[in-house]
Write a protein that holds these residues in place. Structure first.
Motif, PDB file in Angstrom:
ATOM      1  N   LYS A  35      59.235  29.329 -14.072  1.00  0.00           N
ATOM      2  CA  LYS A  35      59.093  29.360 -15.449  1.00  0.00           C
ATOM      3  C   LYS A  35      58.007  28.416 -15.810  1.00  0.00           C
ATOM      4  CE  LYS A  35      63.808  31.005 -16.602  1.00  0.00           C
ATOM      5  NZ  LYS A  35      64.928  30.653 -17.473  1.00  0.00           N
ATOM      6  N   ALA A  36      57.637  27.188 -14.765  1.00  0.00           N
ATOM      7  CA  ALA A  36      56.572  26.311 -15.291  1.00  0.00           C
ATOM      8  C   ALA A  36      55.371  26.561 -14.965  1.00  0.00           C
ATOM      9  CB  ALA A  36      57.264  25.114 -14.485  1.00  0.00           C
ATOM     10  N   ILE A  37      55.274  27.837 -14.252  1.00  0.00           N
ATOM     11  CA  ILE A  37      53.892  28.309 -13.764  1.00  0.00           C
ATOM     12  C   ILE A  37      53.400  29.175 -14.815  1.00  0.00           C
ATOM     13  CG2 ILE A  37      52.748  29.604 -12.018  1.00  0.00           C
ATOM     14  CD1 ILE A  37      54.698  28.543 -10.066  1.00  0.00           C
ATOM     15  N   PRO A  38      52.196  29.372 -15.260  1.00  0.00           N
ATOM     16  CA  PRO A  38      51.587  30.193 -16.228  1.00  0.00           C
ATOM     17  C   PRO A  38      51.770  31.703 -15.417  1.00  0.00           C
ATOM     18  CG  PRO A  38      50.248  28.374 -16.190  1.00  0.00           C
ATOM     19  CD  PRO A  38      51.070  28.038 -14.833  1.00  0.00           C
ATOM     20  N   PRO A  39      52.152  32.350 -16.132  1.00  0.00           N
ATOM     21  CA  PRO A  39      52.300  33.801 -15.652  1.00  0.00           C
ATOM     22  C   PRO A  39      51.195  34.526 -15.195  1.00  0.00           C
ATOM     23  CG  PRO A  39      53.406  33.811 -17.951  1.00  0.00           C
ATOM     24  CD  PRO A  39      52.718  32.559 -17.691  1.00  0.00           C
ATOM     25  N   HIS A  40      50.025  34.189 -15.567  1.00  0.00           N
ATOM     26  CA  HIS A  40      48.748  34.997 -15.012  1.00  0.00           C
ATOM     27  C   HIS A  40      48.686  34.512 -13.451  1.00  0.00           C
ATOM     28  CE1 HIS A  40      46.642  31.098 -16.435  1.00  0.00           C
ATOM     29  NE2 HIS A  40      46.265  31.143 -15.408  1.00  0.00           N
ATOM     30  N   CYS A  41      49.130  33.177 -13.115  1.00  0.00           N
ATOM     31  CA  CYS A  41      49.037  33.046 -11.811  1.00  0.00           C
ATOM     32  C   CYS A  41      49.696  33.789 -10.664  1.00  0.00           C
ATOM     33  CB  CYS A  41      49.643  31.587 -11.437  1.00  0.00           C
ATOM     34  SG  CYS A  41      48.742  30.193 -12.249  1.00  0.00           S
ATOM     35  N   PHE A  42      50.743  34.667 -10.966  1.00  0.00           N
ATOM     36  CA  PHE A  42      51.327  35.720 -10.355  1.00  0.00           C
ATOM     37  C   PHE A  42      50.504  37.086 -10.286  1.00  0.00           C
ATOM     38  CE2 PHE A  42      54.539  32.443 -11.454  1.00  0.00           C
ATOM     39  CZ  PHE A  42      55.079  32.245 -10.177  1.00  0.00           C
ATOM     40  N   LYS A  43      49.508  37.141 -10.920  1.00  0.00           N
ATOM     41  CA  LYS A  43      48.732  38.373 -11.059  1.00  0.00           C
ATOM     42  C   LYS A  43      47.555  38.328 -10.086  1.00  0.00           C
ATOM     43  CE  LYS A  43      49.695  39.043 -15.938  1.00  0.00           C
ATOM     44  NZ  LYS A  43      49.110  39.417 -17.489  1.00  0.00           N
ATOM     45  N   ARG A  44      47.716  39.749  -9.399  1.00  0.00           N
ATOM     46  CA  ARG A  44      46.569  39.924  -8.394  1.00  0.00           C
ATOM     47  C   ARG A  44      45.592  40.802  -8.785  1.00  0.00           C
ATOM     48  NH1 ARG A  44      52.199  40.891  -4.935  1.00  0.00           N
ATOM     49  NH2 ARG A  44      52.412  42.156  -6.853  1.00  0.00           N
ATOM     50  N   SER A  45      44.520  40.669  -8.420  1.00  0.00           N
ATOM     51  CA  SER A  45      43.168  41.272  -8.719  1.00  0.00           C
ATOM     52  C   SER A  45      42.648  41.864  -7.705  1.00  0.00           C
ATOM     53  CB  SER A  45      42.094  40.504  -9.747  1.00  0.00           C
ATOM     54  OG  SER A  45      41.156  41.205  -9.847  1.00  0.00           O
ATOM     55  N   ILE A  46      42.362  43.162  -7.489  1.00  0.00           N
ATOM     56  CA  ILE A  46      41.460  43.718  -6.290  1.00  0.00           C
ATOM     57  C   ILE A  46      40.358  43.243  -6.201  1.00  0.00           C
ATOM     58  CG2 ILE A  46      40.935  45.974  -5.243  1.00  0.00           C
ATOM     59  CD1 ILE A  46      43.365  47.201  -6.109  1.00  0.00           C
ATOM     60  N   LEU A  47      39.588  43.409  -7.520  1.00  0.00           N
ATOM     61  CA  LEU A  47      38.184  43.077  -7.647  1.00  0.00           C
ATOM     62  C   LEU A  47      37.950  41.420  -7.301  1.00  0.00           C
ATOM     63  CD1 LEU A  47      36.988  44.654 -10.815  1.00  0.00           C
ATOM     64  CD2 LEU A  47      36.491  45.279  -8.256  1.00  0.00           C
ATOM     65  N   ARG A  48      38.821  40.579  -7.366  1.00  0.00           N
ATOM     66  CA  ARG A  48      38.413  39.365  -7.471  1.00  0.00           C
ATOM     67  C   ARG A  48      38.827  38.827  -5.778  1.00  0.00           C
ATOM     68  NH1 ARG A  48      40.603  34.035 -11.124  1.00  0.00           N
ATOM     69  NH2 ARG A  48      39.429  32.539  -9.840  1.00  0.00           N
ATOM     70  N   SER A  49      40.003  39.485  -5.485  1.00  0.00           N
ATOM     71  CA  SER A  49      40.309  39.602  -3.863  1.00  0.00           C
ATOM     72  C   SER A  49      39.039  40.092  -3.250  1.00  0.00           C
ATOM     73  CB  SER A  49      41.265  40.021  -3.594  1.00  0.00           C
ATOM     74  OG  SER A  49      42.713  39.370  -4.203  1.00  0.00           O
ATOM     75  N   MET A  50      38.699  41.113  -3.496  1.00  0.00           N
ATOM     76  CA  MET A  50      37.555  41.668  -2.721  1.00  0.00           C
ATOM     77  C   MET A  50      36.365  40.835  -2.720  1.00  0.00           C
ATOM     78  SD  MET A  50      38.608  44.135  -0.836  1.00  0.00           S
ATOM     79  CE  MET A  50      36.925  45.000  -0.295  1.00  0.00           C
ATOM     80  N   SER A  51      36.053  40.393  -3.810  1.00  0.00           N
ATOM     81  CA  SER A  51      34.996  39.479  -3.991  1.00  0.00           C
ATOM     82  C   SER A  51      34.822  38.254  -2.914  1.00  0.00           C
ATOM     83  CB  SER A  51      34.967  38.973  -5.307  1.00  0.00           C
ATOM     84  OG  SER A  51      35.695  37.927  -5.521  1.00  0.00           O
ATOM     85  N   TYR A  52      36.072  37.805  -2.635  1.00  0.00           N
ATOM     86  CA  TYR A  52      36.110  36.723  -1.702  1.00  0.00           C
ATOM     87  C   TYR A  52      35.699  37.317  -0.386  1.00  0.00           C
ATOM     88  CZ  TYR A  52      37.917  33.202  -4.939  1.00  0.00           C
ATOM     89  OH  TYR A  52      37.996  32.582  -6.044  1.00  0.00           O
ATOM     90  N   VAL A  53      36.201  38.390  -0.120  1.00  0.00           N
ATOM     91  CA  VAL A  53      35.979  38.981   1.153  1.00  0.00           C
ATOM     92  C   VAL A  53      34.354  39.347   1.521  1.00  0.00           C
ATOM     93  CG1 VAL A  53      36.334  41.226   2.488  1.00  0.00           C
ATOM     94  CG2 VAL A  53      38.335  40.179   1.269  1.00  0.00           C
ATOM     95  N   VAL A  54      33.796  39.770   0.424  1.00  0.00           N
ATOM     96  CA  VAL A  54      32.271  40.063   0.352  1.00  0.00           C
ATOM     97  C   VAL A  54      31.771  38.664   0.791  1.00  0.00           C
ATOM     98  CG1 VAL A  54      30.430  41.001  -1.122  1.00  0.00           C
ATOM     99  CG2 VAL A  54      32.381  42.296  -0.733  1.00  0.00           C
TER     100      VAL A  54
END
Length: 404
Positions: A58-77
């Motif tokens: 509960k101390a962690i902002p909820p958006h920290c648990f959200k996964r993004s395909i586009l953002r994850s793939m951007s790191y791969v690229v």
């Protein structure tokens, strides 16, 4: 609306197994102290561990648990692009350097270190996939993880299953899977002669070059089993029956890349493949074992027998460290590892934010060591030789690192 939580009263004391029991704590100053423990559920300490984890979440902002395909793939690229650029620059311009000394003692080593760091970043992205932190789709995570890890000769599914057990049993001397320390009684007779500057230098050189393949092939430094254990053997005791097929798929992925390398050697020569791929892959393995070792090795970090261990104790028995510019190359696995052990599905790009949210809540239970890595590595190799309960301690199931 999310708001930072107040420091949990529960964390003012240590999760104990009985009310009022004295517990060993570890502090940012890395002084080992004992205090009276406050226990939320004294009759069920393991339930308390999981209850506390829910409060921490509960101390962690909820958006920290959200996964993004586009953002994850951007790191791969990004990582693969940087790797390709380094490859192009090395193969195009290094051969033009007239001095062999400059080529082999300066230019190629610079390439090896940089490319090795980028490949370590690729490993971290595969690590994200193994924790289901890459996307919301398990099939995509496993597909990307298999491709990324196979490309650096790492058996994805084999690692995924043993690593999952590492997270489930961190700090448990009998069940942890990674960098399990020895008891004093288990130390070989010659070990006392190796803890000197020359012995430590030789040990570190071997460790950097060979620790990863020895772990993957022979389970060296891993959990002890009653028979041969290997990450490449589908019938290894590391794995259950339902995991064997995917272990075999990992083997196929690694051997497919080895076949491509064999064809490249036939076409371009062994030396060329060693320079552009072999040494950077070796550097990646060296970075990986150093990072993993330093996350779980420090004089302040306890290990537990099965009677004293619980999940929260193990999860907090790890330390964040500062690798300077390499923090970014390693996608901040290095300085957000405590948060990662508490909540491994948080994507790496939210790791620092999650860490900053947890630090004031955890207080003295958050471990960070800003010692320069090269100094810390030398110190831990010197001081952290085996684990034993402190002399005269009543906590026989809580073991600390010693060197004498």
């Amino acid at each position: 609306m999310w708001a930072p939580q107040k420091k949990l009263k529960y964390l003012e004391g240590r999760v104990g197994r009985t009310a009022g029991k004295k517990e060993i704590l570890f502090f940012p100053s890395f002084e080992r102290k004992k205090v009276e423990a406050f226990v939320l559920f004294p009759e069920k300490a393991r339930v308390a561990s999981h209850g506390c984890r829910g409060q921490l979440k509960k101390a962690i902002p909820p958006h920290c648990f959200k996964r993004s395909i586009l953002r994850s793939m951007s790191y791969v690229v990004s990582d693969l692009t940087i790797s390709a650029i380094l490859y192009y620059l090395a193969t195009t311009y290094i051969p033009l350097i007239p001095s062999p000394l400059l080529r082999y003692l300066l230019a190629w080593p610079i390439y090896w270190v940089l490319q090795g760091a980028v490949l370590m970043g690729v490993w971290v992205l595969g690590h994200e996939c193994g924790h289901h932190a890459f996307s919301d789709y398990s099939w995509l995570d496993d597909t990307m993880g298999l491709i990324l890890h196979s490309s650096i000769l790492y058996p994805y599914f084999s690692w995924k299953y043993s690593h999952r057990r590492h997270h489930a049993n961190t700090g448990n001397l009998e069940r942890d899977e990674l960098f399990v320390p020895k008891l004093k009684s288990q130390m070989p007779w010659y070990s006392k002669y190796a803890n000197n500057p020359l012995g430590r230098f030789i040990s570190l050189a071997i460790f950097f070059a060979l620790a990863l393949p020895l772990y993957l092939i022979f389970n060296q430094s891993g959990r002890k089993y009653d028979r041969f254990a290997s990450h490449f053997d589908p019938y290894s005791p590391i794995f259950s029956g339902r995991e064997r097929l995917q272990v075999l798929i990992s083997d196929v992925g690694v051997f497919a890349v080895l076949y491509v390398l064999f064809k490249a050697m036939a076409a371009r020569g062994v030396g060329w493949v060693v320079c552009v791929y072999g040494v950077p892959q070796l550097m990646m393995g060296g970075f990986l074992v150093v990072v993993s070792y330093l996350h779980h090795t420090h004089q302040s970090l306890p290990h537990y027998d099965s009677e004293e261990w619980d999940w929260l104790r193990g999860a907090l028995a790890t330390v964040d460290r500062d690798y300077g510019v390499f923090n970014k190359a390693f996608h901040h696995l290095t300085d957000s590892h405590v948060a990662h052990h508490l909540f491994p599905t948080i994507p790496h790009y939210h790791g620092i934010e999650a860490t900053n949210a947890l630090r004031p809540i955890l207080g003295n239970y958050y471990n960070f060591d800003a010692t320069p890595v090269y100094k810390a590595l030398w110190r831990e190799v010197k001081e952290c030789i085996y684990v034993e309960p402190d002399e005269g301690s009543q906590d026989k199931g809580v073991l600390w690192y010693h060197n004498k």
